[in-house]
Design a protein around this motif. Structure first.
Motif, PDB file in Angstrom:
ATOM      1  N   LEU A  50      38.695  84.523  47.939  1.00  0.00           N
ATOM      2  CA  LEU A  50      39.245  83.253  47.491  1.00  0.00           C
ATOM      3  C   LEU A  50      39.562  83.339  46.005  1.00  0.00           C
ATOM      4  N   ASP A  51      40.744  82.893  45.625  1.00  0.00           N
ATOM      5  CA  ASP A  51      41.195  82.989  44.235  1.00  0.00           C
ATOM      6  C   ASP A  51      41.515  81.594  43.711  1.00  0.00           C
ATOM      7  N   ARG A  52      40.580  80.976  42.998  1.00  0.00           N
ATOM      8  CA  ARG A  52      40.757  79.671  42.366  1.00  0.00           C
ATOM      9  C   ARG A  52      41.341  78.654  43.349  1.00  0.00           C
ATOM     10  N   CYS A  53      40.691  78.534  44.476  1.00  0.00           N
ATOM     11  CA  CYS A  53      41.140  77.630  45.539  1.00  0.00           C
ATOM     12  C   CYS A  53      40.759  76.195  45.158  1.00  0.00           C
ATOM     13  N   SER A 110      46.062  77.867  45.498  1.00  0.00           N
ATOM     14  CA  SER A 110      45.239  79.001  45.064  1.00  0.00           C
ATOM     15  C   SER A 110      46.038  79.853  44.090  1.00  0.00           C
ATOM     16  N   LYS A 123      49.407  76.399  40.332  1.00  0.00           N
ATOM     17  CA  LYS A 123      48.970  77.271  41.421  1.00  0.00           C
ATOM     18  C   LYS A 123      50.142  78.094  41.933  1.00  0.00           C
TER      19      LYS A 123
END
Length: 306
Positions: free
Chosen positions: A99-102, A122, A146
Motif C-alpha cells: 500500500l502506497d499512501r492510500c 494512492s 494522488k
C-alpha cells in the motif's frame, strides 16, 4: 296506449342550428388535453405499487446483500515469492502487495449518485502533471495529490469512512479472504492459437504454410453469407479487467504497508490492484474502524515520536 310526453327537454336541436366543427380542430383539442391517469397505468411506478424487476431500484436491492460492509485498498504488485511451512513441509506460492499512501478522497451516496461507494487514492504526483480540475478536486477535500483514483462499492452509509482517512495494511487480517481486481498483462496482437487455444490445422496432407492460420470465418448461404458477431479471431490479447476471488491473506506488515496473498493476481509488476473483502466468504467480524485512521492521527504520532 301510453301517455305522450309534453316536454322535449332532451331532444337534439336541428342540425342547421349546430355549428360545423372541423375534424382537425377536434383532434387538436384532444392532443392538448392532459392525459388521464388510470389505475392500470402502463408502468407500475406509482406510490404503493410493487417495484419493477427491471428497474434500477430493483437491481440495487438485488445487489445490496452482496456488497461489502467496508472499503478496500489500492496496492502495488511487487512480485511473487513463496512461504515455506516447516510443519507440513509445503511451499505456498504468494504475491507481495504494498500500500502506497492510500487515503480516502470522497464518497458516493445513494441519494445523489444512486449507490454507496468510497473513492480511494494512492501514490503521489507532481503538481505540474495534474490538471487544474484534478487539483481543485483534491484541494476541496484537503488531501495531497494522488496518482491513482478508484472506487470501492459498499453496502450502506456505515461503510463510508471520514474523508481524508488513511488506510493502512492492517485493514486486512491474516487468514481472511479477499478479492483482487486488476488489469491483465497486455500481450499485443496475437494469433488465434494463443488467444483462443485453437488446435491448428493439420500438419500434413496438402497443408502448405497454413498450420497456424484460421480457416473459414463463417458458412455460406446457409448462415447468411456473413461473419457472425462474437467469432473468435486473432486480435489484441490482454489488457482487460480481471478479478481473482477468494485469495487468502498469508501475512500482513503494517509498518511497511505489505500484504501477502496466496496465489497469483492479475497484472504485471508495479501495476495497481484493488483489494477488498471477498463476497463469496463470510464477512470478517471486526470493527469497521480497524485499518482506517484519521488524517491528523498519523501526523500527530510521527511528531510525538520525533
Amino acid at each position: 296506449m301510453p301517455p305522450k310526453s309534453t316536454s322535449k327537454l332532451f331532444t337534439l336541436p336541428p342540425r342547421f342550428l349546430c355549428p360545423a366543427v372541423p375534424r382537425n380542430f377536434i383532434r387538436t383539442i384532444r392532443t392538448i388535453q392532459p392525459r388521464q391517469k388510470t389505475p392500470l397505468d402502463r408502468f407500475n411506478t406509482g406510490h404503493g405499487l410493487p417495484i419493477l424487476g427491471s428497474s434500477k431500484t430493483a437491481a440495487f436491492l438485488r445487489k445490496e446483500p452482496m456488497m461489502p460492509l467496508r472499503t478496500g485498498a489500492l496496492a502495488i504488485k511487487k512480485g511473487m515469492t513463496a512461504i515455506y511451512d516447516p510443519a507440513t513441509s509445503k511451499r505456498t506460492a504468494c504475491t507481495v502487495l504494498q500500500l502506497d499512501r492510500c487515503q480516502v478522497i470522497g464518497h458516493k451516496r445513494r441519494d445523489a449518485h444512486g449507490y454507496w461507494a468510497v473513492q480511494v487514492g494512492s501514490g503521489t504526483k507532481e503538481a505540474r502533471n495534474v490538471t487544474r480540475p484534478e487539483r481543485g478536486h483534491f484541494a476541496a477535500v484537503g488531501v495531497p495529490l494522488k496518482k491513482d483514483l478508484m472506487e470501492f462499492r459498499v453496502k450502506n452509509a456505515d461503510g463510508l469512512p471520514e474523508i481524508g482517512s488513511i488506510i493502512s495494511a492492517d485493514l486486512f487480517q491474516e487468514g481472511q479472504f479477499v478479492d483482487v481486481r486488476g488489469k491483465t498483462r497486455g500481450m499485443g496482437f496475437t494469433g488465434g492459437m494463443k488467444r483462443h487455444g485453437w488446435a491448428g490445422q493439420p500438419a500434413s496432407h496438402g497443408n502448405s504454410l497454413a498450420h497456424r492460420v484460421m480457416g473459414s470465418s463463417g458458412g455460406g448461404q446457409g448462415s447468411g453469407s456473413r461473419v457472425h458477431p462474437g467469432k473468435s479471431m486473432p486480435g489484441r490479447m490482454g489488457g482487460e479487467g480481471h478479478t481473482v476471488q477468494c485469495l487468502k491473506i498469508m501475512k500482513v506488515d503494517k509498518e511497511n504497508g505489505i500484504v501477502v496473498v496466496h496465489g497469483a493476481v492479475p497484472g504485471p509488476k508495479k501495476s495497481v490492484l484493488k483489494i477488498q473483502d471477498a463476497i463469496k466468504k463470510p464477512w470478517p467480524e471486526i470493527d469497521l474502524s480497524i485499518g482506517v485512521s484519521g488524517m491528523g492521527s498519523t501526523s500527530e504520532k510521527l511528531e510525538a515520536a520525533v
